[in-house]
Design a protein around this motif. Structure first.
Motif, PDB file in Angstrom:
ATOM      1  N   UNK A   1       0.845  -1.138   0.074  1.00  0.00           N
ATOM      2  CA  UNK A   1      -0.045   0.125   0.024  1.00  0.00           C
ATOM      3  C   UNK A   1       0.946   1.286  -0.077  1.00  0.00           C
ATOM      4  N   UNK A   2       0.765   2.105  -0.965  1.00  0.00           N
ATOM      5  CA  UNK A   2       1.535   3.326  -0.872  1.00  0.00           C
ATOM      6  C   UNK A   2       0.581   4.488  -0.641  1.00  0.00           C
ATOM      7  N   UNK A   3       0.951   5.183   0.376  1.00  0.00           N
ATOM      8  CA  UNK A   3       0.270   6.370   0.578  1.00  0.00           C
ATOM      9  C   UNK A   3       1.049   7.664   1.110  1.00  0.00           C
ATOM     10  N   UNK A   4       1.080   8.726   0.153  1.00  0.00           N
ATOM     11  CA  UNK A   4       1.950   9.893   0.137  1.00  0.00           C
ATOM     12  C   UNK A   4       3.166   9.408  -0.058  1.00  0.00           C
ATOM     13  N   UNK A   5       3.621   8.625  -1.149  1.00  0.00           N
ATOM     14  CA  UNK A   5       4.857   8.394  -1.602  1.00  0.00           C
ATOM     15  C   UNK A   5       5.580   7.172  -0.641  1.00  0.00           C
ATOM     16  N   UNK A   6       5.027   6.867   0.374  1.00  0.00           N
ATOM     17  CA  UNK A   6       5.454   5.905   1.214  1.00  0.00           C
ATOM     18  C   UNK A   6       4.941   4.388   1.075  1.00  0.00           C
ATOM     19  N   UNK A   7       5.664   3.458   0.878  1.00  0.00           N
ATOM     20  CA  UNK A   7       5.241   1.988   0.782  1.00  0.00           C
ATOM     21  C   UNK A   7       5.016   1.374   1.867  1.00  0.00           C
ATOM     22  N   UNK A   8       4.050   0.498   2.309  1.00  0.00           N
ATOM     23  CA  UNK A   8       4.077  -0.319   3.517  1.00  0.00           C
ATOM     24  C   UNK A   8       3.559  -1.666   3.056  1.00  0.00           C
TER      25      UNK A   8
ATOM     26  N   UNK B   1      13.019   8.074   6.012  1.00  0.00           N
ATOM     27  CA  UNK B   1      13.791   7.303   5.108  1.00  0.00           C
ATOM     28  C   UNK B   1      13.210   5.931   4.739  1.00  0.00           C
ATOM     29  N   UNK B   2      12.865   6.031   3.171  1.00  0.00           N
ATOM     30  CA  UNK B   2      11.939   4.817   2.737  1.00  0.00           C
ATOM     31  C   UNK B   2      12.994   3.626   2.900  1.00  0.00           C
ATOM     32  N   UNK B   3      12.725   2.539   3.370  1.00  0.00           N
ATOM     33  CA  UNK B   3      13.371   0.978   3.482  1.00  0.00           C
ATOM     34  C   UNK B   3      13.541   0.853   2.266  1.00  0.00           C
ATOM     35  N   UNK B   4      12.540   0.699   1.286  1.00  0.00           N
ATOM     36  CA  UNK B   4      12.797  -0.225   0.198  1.00  0.00           C
ATOM     37  C   UNK B   4      13.533   0.399  -0.806  1.00  0.00           C
ATOM     38  N   UNK B   5      13.516   1.856  -0.908  1.00  0.00           N
ATOM     39  CA  UNK B   5      14.294   2.525  -2.122  1.00  0.00           C
ATOM     40  C   UNK B   5      15.385   3.205  -1.420  1.00  0.00           C
ATOM     41  N   UNK B   6      15.570   3.802  -0.109  1.00  0.00           N
ATOM     42  CA  UNK B   6      16.578   4.465   0.250  1.00  0.00           C
ATOM     43  C   UNK B   6      16.348   5.955   0.029  1.00  0.00           C
ATOM     44  N   UNK B   7      15.025   6.207  -0.452  1.00  0.00           N
ATOM     45  CA  UNK B   7      15.047   7.769  -0.880  1.00  0.00           C
ATOM     46  C   UNK B   7      14.215   8.462   0.419  1.00  0.00           C
ATOM     47  N   UNK B   8      14.359   9.665   0.568  1.00  0.00           N
ATOM     48  CA  UNK B   8      13.497  10.464   1.560  1.00  0.00           C
ATOM     49  C   UNK B   8      12.346  11.179   1.274  1.00  0.00           C
ATOM     50  N   UNK B   9      11.345  11.023   2.215  1.00  0.00           N
ATOM     51  CA  UNK B   9       9.825  11.560   1.826  1.00  0.00           C
ATOM     52  C   UNK B   9       9.501  12.370   3.256  1.00  0.00           C
ATOM     53  N   UNK B  10       9.031  13.630   3.083  1.00  0.00           N
ATOM     54  CA  UNK B  10       8.682  14.458   4.159  1.00  0.00           C
ATOM     55  C   UNK B  10       6.958  14.058   4.186  1.00  0.00           C
ATOM     56  N   UNK B  11       6.793  13.869   5.590  1.00  0.00           N
ATOM     57  CA  UNK B  11       5.175  13.762   5.989  1.00  0.00           C
ATOM     58  C   UNK B  11       4.812  14.556   6.875  1.00  0.00           C
ATOM     59  N   UNK B  12       3.480  14.948   7.042  1.00  0.00           N
ATOM     60  CA  UNK B  12       2.974  15.988   8.007  1.00  0.00           C
ATOM     61  C   UNK B  12       2.895  15.349   9.379  1.00  0.00           C
ATOM     62  N   UNK B  13       3.001  16.177  10.355  1.00  0.00           N
ATOM     63  CA  UNK B  13       2.997  15.426  11.722  1.00  0.00           C
ATOM     64  C   UNK B  13       1.264  15.326  11.912  1.00  0.00           C
ATOM     65  N   UNK B  14       1.031  13.897  12.353  1.00  0.00           N
ATOM     66  CA  UNK B  14      -0.346  13.574  12.546  1.00  0.00           C
ATOM     67  C   UNK B  14      -1.055  13.148  11.389  1.00  0.00           C
ATOM     68  N   UNK B  15      -0.289  12.884  10.291  1.00  0.00           N
ATOM     69  CA  UNK B  15      -0.982  12.342   9.159  1.00  0.00           C
ATOM     70  C   UNK B  15      -1.121  10.832   9.252  1.00  0.00           C
ATOM     71  N   UNK B  16      -1.885  10.405   8.210  1.00  0.00           N
ATOM     72  CA  UNK B  16      -2.121   8.905   8.359  1.00  0.00           C
ATOM     73  C   UNK B  16      -0.874   7.894   8.107  1.00  0.00           C
ATOM     74  N   UNK B  17       0.026   8.830   7.237  1.00  0.00           N
ATOM     75  CA  UNK B  17       1.545   7.993   7.312  1.00  0.00           C
ATOM     76  C   UNK B  17       2.231   7.916   8.415  1.00  0.00           C
ATOM     77  N   UNK B  18       2.231   9.145   8.977  1.00  0.00           N
ATOM     78  CA  UNK B  18       3.243   9.255  10.006  1.00  0.00           C
ATOM     79  C   UNK B  18       2.869   8.420  11.063  1.00  0.00           C
TER      80      UNK B  18
END
Length: 438
Positions: A91-98, A402-419
């Motif tokens: 599942x990818x949410x806000x460019x972060x994959x889980x 730090x995205x574990x699968x790609x090694x890329x960085x992504x910023x997320x908002x505090x309190x968001x579903x991704x955080x």
């Protein structure tokens, strides 16, 4: 007179209530995106659910749910739960994959998610893959389908290496054409047995390999299961591009590890090391790093300060490369042991790092005060914006993952579903002294 006065009061109260209902901001959220297979091809006709709501994907794989009540959201899943032909792979949410399989057993087929009131969660990408299954048909002794019958169904499973066998038996309702579907979870040898009113049918031993679905199994009932002709089956492989492209690892000699008696103290010490992490020393800068479990980014920051450390500050490409080698996804890619598989899935996880703009929005800096000299963003838009507006002053603070699968960085908002889904952080410490109580 009194009735008229009472009616006027009712009309007035009703008008005020209607005004309040229409003037209050809606707390309902929305959830939309698309469903694709592992090759990125859209998948139509899949029912996506945030119970009690659900919707079906269209011909482009798109889905959308509005008026999602946050209090009712518990799990993202595919329906029907036990009979759906697909399983959630990522599942990818806000460019972060889980990866749900990291947290749940195979048959759960669900992904926990919390959605804030009023949130507009969009562009979600759900990657699915076909579940392994056995589909067959039961015929009467005269060759006609056993329609709408309730049979005793048994399936026996033996792993390819012979290390484990198991069986399950339960009543099963056949459909109007005598068909049944049984979903399985791992490559193995399978044998299917059906009993009905004193008659029996048993399949030959069938090898079902990774990524395959077995269709066309035919079981013909007989008073003597050993006298019946062999069952027929057609195995239809479902090839996955990643599996086809990956070269097979060289065959290695088997290493036999002698069993060791269970030691409670040793086991508890191992669990403690896994929870609290262990320091790894970078020979280039003599700094120490470790991964910790944390429920929130704030907890990670607090634990870092308690240990005289801080959330990692990545200052150049060499440091980033070293972190990926030690804590990332590059090690043991060719080791096919069960232990290595768990390590590979572990390395898919994402981690909090120390880059933030919590003092001034848009002004990025490291928690330890170092200047920003290197970045490795995964997308042009490093800060993922959403349509949520909050009265909380912290709502516009952003933290880096730090995205574990790609090694890329992504910023997320505090309190968001991704955080709320990031459960690990990387700490960094200078002047590390080996042998201290830490």
């Amino acid at each position: 007179m009194h009735r008229s006065y009472f009616a006027l009061i009712l009309v007035s109260v009703g008008s005020v209530a209607l005004f309040l209902l229409t003037s209050l901001p809606s707390v309902a959220a929305s959830f939309s995106g698309k469903v694709v297979d592992e090759a990125g091809v859209p998948v139509s006709g899949v029912t996506v659910a945030l119970l009690p709501q659900s919707t079906e994907t269209d011909e482009t794989g798109a889905f959308s749910m509005t008026d999602v009540a946050p209090s009712s959201v518990r799990n993202l899943m595919l329906l029907p739960v036990l009979q759906v032909n697909y399983e959630i792979h990522a599942v990818e949410i806000e460019s972060v994959t889980f990866y749900p399989e990291l947290y749940h057993h195979w048959f759960d087929n669900r992904f926990p998610i919390a959605i804030e009131p009023g949130a507009d969660v969009k562009d979600v990408e759900i990657t699915v893959r076909l579940r392994m299954r056995i589909r067959g048909r039961v015929l009467s002794a005269d060759g006609t389908p056993l329609r709408d019958a309730k049979v005793q169904f048994e399936i026996n499973q033996r792993r390819v290496d012979g290390s484990h066998t198991r069986s399950s038996s339960n009543p099963r309702n056949l459909d109007a054409e005598g068909y049944f579907v049984e979903y399985v979870n791992e490559p193995a040898f399978y044998t299917v047995t059906v009993a009905y009113q004193g008659q029996f049918a048993e399949s030959e031993k069938i090898l079902l390999e990774e990524g395959q679905q077995l269709d066309g199994l035919v079981l013909t009932l007989s008073d003597d299961p050993h006298a019946q002709p062999p069952s027929k089956a057609v195995v239809k492989p479902v090839f996955r591009p990643a599996v086809l492209a990956a070269p097979k690892p060289p065959v290695k000699p088997q290493i036999v590890i002698p069993p060791r008696a269970y030691d409670p103290e040793h086991a508890e010490a191992a669990r403690k090391r896994e929870r609290e992490g262990m320091w790894a020393l970078n020979p280039d800068n003599r700094h120490a790093y470790k991964v910790i479990h944390c429920k929130t980014r704030e907890e990670a920051e607090t634990r870092a300060k308690a240990q005289g450390a801080y959330l990692v500050a990545i200052n150049d490409a060499a440091e980033q490369h070293w972190l990926l080698e030690v804590f990332g996804q590059k090690s043991l890619l060719n080791d096919e042991t069960e232990q290595a598989w768990h390590l590979k899935t572990f390395r898919r996880e994402s981690h909090w790092i120390g880059l933030t703009d919590k003092t001034k929005e848009g002004n990025l800096y490291w928690d330890n005060g170092e200047p920003l000299t290197y970045t490795n963003w995964g997308s042009p838009e490093k800060i993922v914006e959403d349509t949520v507006h909050s009265q909380n002053d912290d709502a516009n603070q952003h933290y880096t993952v730090l995205i574990g699968r790609t090694g890329k960085w992504q910023m997320v908002r505090q309190g968001s579903s991704v955080a709320g889904l990031i459960e690990k952080a990387i700490l960094e410490k200078e002047n590390f002294i080996a042998g201290t109580s830490e």
